[in-house]
Design an enzyme around this catalytic site. Sequence first.
Site, short mmCIF file in Angstrom:
data_model
loop_
_atom_site.label_atom_id
_atom_site.label_comp_id
_atom_site.label_asym_id
_atom_site.label_seq_id
_atom_site.Cartn_x
_atom_site.Cartn_y
_atom_site.Cartn_z
N GLU A 265 0.87 -1.18 0.00
CA GLU A 265 0.00 0.00 0.00
C GLU A 265 0.90 1.23 0.00
OE1 GLU A 265 -1.24 3.31 1.73
OE2 GLU A 265 -1.28 1.93 3.43
N PRO A 266 1.15 1.80 -1.19
CA PRO A 266 2.13 2.91 -1.30
C PRO A 266 1.71 4.19 -0.62
CG PRO A 266 1.62 1.92 -3.44
CD PRO A 266 0.60 1.41 -2.49
N ARG A 268 0.40 7.81 0.09
CA ARG A 268 0.25 9.07 -0.63
C ARG A 268 0.96 9.07 -1.97
NH1 ARG A 268 3.05 13.01 3.48
NH2 ARG A 268 2.26 11.42 4.88
N ARG A 304 -2.10 19.98 6.45
CA ARG A 304 -0.81 19.33 6.66
C ARG A 304 0.29 20.26 7.22
NH1 ARG A 304 2.17 17.37 3.18
NH2 ARG A 304 2.88 15.57 4.40
N TYR A 308 1.71 18.91 10.73
CA TYR A 308 2.99 18.22 10.69
C TYR A 308 4.19 19.12 10.39
CZ TYR A 308 -0.37 14.44 9.72
OH TYR A 308 -1.44 13.57 9.76
N CYS A 334 -8.62 32.47 11.81
CA CYS A 334 -8.29 33.28 12.98
C CYS A 334 -7.53 32.45 14.01
CB CYS A 334 -9.57 33.86 13.58
SG CYS A 334 -9.25 35.10 14.86
N GLU A 335 -6.33 32.05 13.66
CA GLU A 335 -5.42 31.28 14.51
C GLU A 335 -3.99 31.64 14.13
OE1 GLU A 335 -6.07 29.10 16.89
OE2 GLU A 335 -8.19 28.57 16.60
N TYR A 363 -4.12 13.72 1.30
CA TYR A 363 -4.35 14.32 2.61
C TYR A 363 -4.56 15.83 2.51
CZ TYR A 363 -2.77 9.74 3.95
OH TYR A 363 -2.63 8.37 4.05
#
Length: 406
Positions: A265-266, A268, A304, A308, A334-335, A363
Amino acid sequence: MQNLFLTKERIEQLLEQYGSPVYVYSEAILRQKCADMRGLLGAENSHVSFSVKANTNLSILKIARDAGMYADAMSAGEIFLCKQAGFAPQEIFYVCNNVSADEMRYAVDQGLVVSIDSVNQMRVLASACPGARAAVRVNTEFGDGHSDKVVTAGKKTKFGVQLKFMQEVAEIAKAGNVKIVGLNQHIGSSVQNAKNYEAAANVLIDMALEFPELEILDFGGGFFVPYRPEEEDIDLDDLRAMFVRLHDRIVAEHPNGANISMRTEPGRYVVADCGILLGTVEDVKENFGKTYVGTDIGFNVLARPMLYDAYHHIVLPGHEGEQEQTVTVTGNICESGDILAKDRNLPIPNVGDPIVIQTAGAYGYVMSSVYNCRMRPAEVLIDLEGRDRLIRRRETIEDLLAPMLV
């Protein structure tokens, strides 16, 4: 990392037609990646699985199936979408984690092999679904990945059955009339160390020798994707040679080796490069000597970088070759953590310019949200003839009310 597959003029046309921001996918690149992966395993009864959680758009799933892929599903919802895309039960591998008996029953009722990853989850399956066909996700103690948050094996992760508990799992399965037909593993996402991958695969084969009626041996995947221009793609020839070695060992040592379906299962790798995210520059400002490029791509659209600290290459069409300076590219949430790229060398754009986030096919949309009540964007496919087609509409403000009861 693929070259940008759209011209500035086409980018502006898509933004005008479908709104900003918008995810855009290339069918040609997706099919090429599927073909590259299908050629890895060689053996007739071996299969490569599309990681459904990386991209759940029905049109993308249909292309992957048409291109010869199997599917890895992690939830009842993903199973449902796989069925809608035309995957047969034997083409879907259900790999669950901390799920209910009801969800296991749903998968078994659909005719799927259920991969469990704990002693207790085997108890749940045996109690809820006697007669089920199961796989066991083994923690081979080899973990790898580009971030601690995506390492899925080893001594610091929730996933998989530790080797010392495998005998107990087998006994529970036998007592509950559950047939163990598969073993699987996954050591991490965007794995760069092929030696770790092969070492873990050989541990899985060691364990497989204790299950003489095994039908499936899934080595997982999560192959490295180059997100930065200077990074090189994985060596497919090296991967192919590794899988030949693994296959030869299975056939030589396992009593059912010639009939075992070897899988990978490669992750991404299949879908990341086929997608880009188009947006618009909404502001350019200076705060205390620091330049900020404000866009309409908040972390509700692409999570992402926030989750990460992930790198995505950014292109400002029409500004290629211009003098660069250090800027921070932000979204409209607003962060303070709503940052696409921190201290990146880029040309200074103008308000209203298009901006392109590359390698966004995996993703991306699947992690989007309506945080700040900002609606999810549209998704568009560029087909093999170069035509654009809407494959998911942009949400509207009225969609916020759809699930609410007042």
